[in-house]
Design a protein around this motif. Sequence first.
Motif, mmCIF file in Angstrom:
data_model
loop_
_atom_site.group_PDB
_atom_site.id
_atom_site.type_symbol
_atom_site.label_atom_id
_atom_site.label_comp_id
_atom_site.label_asym_id
_atom_site.label_seq_id
_atom_site.Cartn_x
_atom_site.Cartn_y
_atom_site.Cartn_z
ATOM 1 N N LEU A 132 0.677 -1.261 -0.072
ATOM 2 C CA LEU A 132 -0.137 -0.056 -0.080
ATOM 3 C C LEU A 132 0.907 1.325 -0.006
ATOM 4 O O LEU A 132 0.488 2.342 -0.244
ATOM 5 N N TYR A 133 1.979 1.336 0.008
ATOM 6 C CA TYR A 133 3.067 2.480 -0.083
ATOM 7 C C TYR A 133 2.843 3.252 -1.120
ATOM 8 O O TYR A 133 2.834 4.515 -1.064
ATOM 9 N N LYS A 134 2.760 2.689 -2.266
ATOM 10 C CA LYS A 134 2.775 3.277 -3.531
ATOM 11 C C LYS A 134 1.291 3.158 -4.308
ATOM 12 O O LYS A 134 0.671 2.178 -4.280
ATOM 13 N N TYR A 135 0.972 4.326 -4.935
ATOM 14 C CA TYR A 135 -0.170 4.380 -5.709
ATOM 15 C C TYR A 135 -0.291 2.934 -6.754
ATOM 16 O O TYR A 135 -1.416 2.322 -6.869
ATOM 17 N N ASN A 136 0.707 2.830 -7.326
ATOM 18 C CA ASN A 136 0.738 1.923 -8.329
ATOM 19 C C ASN A 136 0.747 0.248 -8.097
ATOM 20 O O ASN A 136 0.055 -0.520 -8.404
ATOM 21 N N SER B 134 -0.754 -0.655 -4.891
ATOM 22 C CA SER B 134 -2.045 -0.774 -4.433
ATOM 23 C C SER B 134 -2.952 -0.980 -5.516
ATOM 24 O O SER B 134 -3.848 -1.935 -5.335
ATOM 25 N N GLU B 135 -2.949 -0.261 -6.798
ATOM 26 C CA GLU B 135 -3.649 -0.572 -8.098
ATOM 27 C C GLU B 135 -3.344 -2.249 -8.331
ATOM 28 O O GLU B 135 -4.350 -2.793 -8.761
ATOM 29 N N HIS B 136 -1.957 -2.626 -8.466
ATOM 30 C CA HIS B 136 -1.944 -3.883 -8.881
ATOM 31 C C HIS B 136 -2.334 -4.742 -7.959
ATOM 32 O O HIS B 136 -2.934 -5.847 -8.378
ATOM 33 N N GLU B 137 -2.354 -4.655 -6.843
ATOM 34 C CA GLU B 137 -3.009 -5.522 -5.591
ATOM 35 C C GLU B 137 -4.434 -5.514 -6.131
ATOM 36 O O GLU B 137 -5.025 -6.530 -5.889
ATOM 37 N N TYR B 138 -5.115 -4.563 -6.259
ATOM 38 C CA TYR B 138 -6.676 -4.364 -6.449
ATOM 39 C C TYR B 138 -7.076 -5.198 -7.729
ATOM 40 O O TYR B 138 -8.095 -5.971 -7.793
ATOM 41 N N PHE B 139 -6.511 -4.830 -8.560
ATOM 42 C CA PHE B 139 -6.828 -5.242 -10.201
ATOM 43 C C PHE B 139 -6.210 -6.569 -10.384
ATOM 44 O O PHE B 139 -6.824 -6.878 -11.615
ATOM 45 N N ASP C 58 -9.723 -0.213 2.492
ATOM 46 C CA ASP C 58 -10.604 0.147 1.245
ATOM 47 C C ASP C 58 -9.573 0.679 0.265
ATOM 48 O O ASP C 58 -8.232 0.823 0.549
ATOM 49 N N PHE C 59 -10.158 0.788 -0.555
ATOM 50 C CA PHE C 59 -9.554 1.254 -2.058
ATOM 51 C C PHE C 59 -10.342 2.197 -2.800
ATOM 52 O O PHE C 59 -11.774 2.001 -2.804
ATOM 53 N N ILE C 60 -9.489 3.264 -3.209
ATOM 54 C CA ILE C 60 -10.350 4.390 -4.183
ATOM 55 C C ILE C 60 -10.144 3.918 -5.632
ATOM 56 O O ILE C 60 -9.187 3.941 -6.169
ATOM 57 N N ASP C 61 -11.492 3.268 -6.067
ATOM 58 C CA ASP C 61 -11.425 2.716 -7.423
ATOM 59 C C ASP C 61 -11.432 4.081 -8.488
ATOM 60 O O ASP C 61 -12.206 4.987 -8.486
ATOM 61 N N ALA D 98 -0.496 4.975 0.548
ATOM 62 C CA ALA D 98 -0.626 5.960 -0.766
ATOM 63 C C ALA D 98 -2.309 6.235 -0.465
ATOM 64 O O ALA D 98 -3.058 5.873 -0.144
ATOM 65 N N ASN D 99 -2.488 7.640 -1.352
ATOM 66 C CA ASN D 99 -3.929 8.376 -1.551
ATOM 67 C C ASN D 99 -5.151 7.453 -1.796
ATOM 68 O O ASN D 99 -6.103 8.087 -1.954
ATOM 69 N N ASN D 100 -4.625 6.330 -2.544
ATOM 70 C CA ASN D 100 -5.782 5.671 -3.217
ATOM 71 C C ASN D 100 -6.281 4.457 -2.225
ATOM 72 O O ASN D 100 -6.994 3.546 -2.798
ATOM 73 N N THR D 101 -5.618 4.483 -1.053
ATOM 74 C CA THR D 101 -6.185 3.264 -0.228
ATOM 75 C C THR D 101 -6.506 3.914 1.344
ATOM 76 O O THR D 101 -5.941 5.252 1.577
ATOM 77 N N VAL D 102 -7.321 3.307 2.044
ATOM 78 C CA VAL D 102 -7.700 3.640 3.234
ATOM 79 C C VAL D 102 -7.628 2.673 4.264
ATOM 80 O O VAL D 102 -8.284 1.487 3.984
#
Length: 615
Positions: free
Chosen positions: A128-132, A134-139, A155-158, A196-200
Motif C-alpha cells: 500500500l505504500y505506492k499508488y501503483n 495498490s492498484e496492482h493489488e486491487y486489479f 479500502d481502495f479508491i477505485d 498511498a492516497n488511493n487506499t484507506v
Amino acid sequence: MILPKVSVLAFLAVVQASQPSAPEPVAAPLRDLPLGQLNFLHTTDTHGWHAGHLQESSFSADWGDYYSFAHRLRQKIEKEGDDLLLVDTGDRVEGNGLYDASSPQGNYTREIFKQQHMDIICTGNHELYKYNTSEHEYFDMVPGYKQNYLASNVDFIDPRDGNRVPLAQRYRKFTTKKHGIRIVAFGFLLNFFQNANNTVVQPVEDTIKEQWFQEAIRDREVDIFVVTGHIGVRQSEMENLYKAIRDVQWDTPIMFFGGHVHIRDYRKYDTKAYGLASGRYMETIGFQSISGLPSRKERNETMSVQLAQPSFSRRYIDSNLFSFHHHTGLNSTTFPTDHGKNISASIHKARKDLELDKEYGCAPQDYWMTRTPYPHKDSIFTWLDSEVVPQTVVDPEREVNPRIIIGNTGAMRFDIFKGPFTKDTTYIVSPFTSAFRFIEKVPFRIADRLTEVLNNAGNFLDQSLPDLGGIHQLAPPEAVAYTSKLLNPPPHSQHPFLIDNAQSILASANEKPALTPGYTTTDDAGPDGDDTIHSPITFYKVPPCFESRVNINEDAEPEDVVDVVFLEFIQPWALAALRFLGAEYEDSDTAAYMEGKSFTELIAGWVSENWNGEC
C-alpha cells in the motif's frame, strides 16, 4: 520427560536446488512435523524473495519448490483423512531484484506468486505504500485469489469512478474438505498511516466495532476462528482482536497468523487461542496443526466426539529441499511436481531477463545488520556511516559546507556477504527509493544532538506523531519485537547467518552432522519449534538512526551552522526531533539534496567504484 522426535535424513544422492546458482542444502538433524486434524502452511513477508536465497543453503528453496512441497504435503495429509490450508499474510513486494528490478515493479513476481493456491491471503503495508502497487493489488492479486483474499480493514479508491470500496471481501466462512470444519476467517492490516492516497486503512480498534464484524464473531455455527493479519502476534492490534472475539465466544478456538516483524514467534493467548508468526524473506515456512475440533468426515453430518481441550502445535520449517524432502517422505526423484518445476523455470528466466546476476563489485568481507553490534568494523551501518555516506551523499553545489547526514537503519534490509555484489544484491540490501532532503544553516548546537534525540526520545516523538505508528518504524522490522540491547538467544527468535563454503554434507545413517548456526527459537511453547536443530548465534539490537559528519571541525562552536541532510522517509521524525530541541522547522524549510538520487543508487555506485574487480 518426552523428548521431541528428531531424525537425520541421509542423502543418497545430491539434492539439487531449483535455481541453478543456489547452494545445495546442508544435512542437519530435523524435528518431524506434528501433523494433526487441521493443518496450515504459512508464509509472510516474502518481499520478492521467490527465487530463494542464492547465498544461503538453509533457505535455498524457491517458490516452485514451495509449490511442490505444499502439493505433496497435502497429498500426504489428505490420504490420512485430514485437512491442509495455505495462508499468506502480506508484504509480498519490495526487497528483492526479482520484484524491484522489473518495470513495472512486480511484473514477474505477481504471476509467479499466484501459481501457489492460497486458502486465506491478506495485504501487508508494503502493498500500500505506492499508488501503483495498490492498484496492482486491487486489479490483479485480488481477482487472482477471488473470495480467498480478505481485507477486513482496508479500502481502495477505485480510479474508474472515485468510489471507496473494500480492497477485498471483509471475511470468509467456509468448511474444510475432509473434516468439514467450519471456519470464519478474517484478514487484517496493522494500524498503518503511510499508505498511498488511493487506499484507506481503518484502525483495528474501530473496525471491530462495526456491525459486520460483530455479527461475524457472534456466529454460533463455527468451529474455529482464523484471524490472519499483517501484524505481529504480540502487537496491540492482535490483542484487541483476541479480546473482541473472546468477549462473545468464550470457548471457541482461535488461530492467529501474523507477520510484519520478520521473526519466528508463537504466542499463547489462552488454552484455545494461539498465534503464529513465520519469519521473513522465504527463510521460513510456518507449520501449524490443531486437533480435537469437531469433525464431519467427508461431509458426513454425523459429528465425531470433540475433545474437551483441542491441541495446538507449531513448527518453523527452514525453506530448503532437505527439509521439504524429509517432511514429505520423498526424494529428489519423487518430490518435484511438473508445475513446481515450471514455476522454478519461470523464476530463472525472469532473473536472466532482469540481469540480476550482473556484478557491480566484489564485497571483501561480510557486513552484518544484527550479527555484530553497532558500531563495529563488521557492521553494515559502520560501513555506511564511515565510507559510503560521506563519499556519496554530496551535493556539488554544497560540497564544502559542513554537514550531518542521517539515515535510518530500517533503510537497510539484509546483510552483505563476502563475494559478488550483484544487481540483485543492491535491491536485497536496500530496496527503497527514498532520496535525501536537507535543511540549511541549522545551528550546530541543535544539529549535534539530532541523532541522539531520534534514537533516545521515542516517547516524545511518538506522542508528537501519533499517526505514524512509532519511532520503531525507522529501525528494521525485527526491532519492534525486542527490548534489550543484546539477546543471546533472543526471547522469541534468532537470526541465521551465512555458512562458510555452504556445501552439502553427505551423512551416513550412523553419522550425525555437526550443527550449523541458524534459527534457535524460544517462544511461548518452548525451545523446540524449529524443524532444523541449529547451534545458536547472537543478535544485537540496532538504533533507529545512524549519522555521518562531514567537514565539521572538532572545535565547532555552538552557533556555527551546518547542513542537516536526511533520508526523506524520516523527515517527519527529524522535524519533530528538531522541535524537541527548540528549533521550529516545517516541511517548507526542507529541499531536495543531490537532485533526488536514491540511497539504493548511491550504494550501487559506491560499490562499482570501490569494490571493482572480480571475486
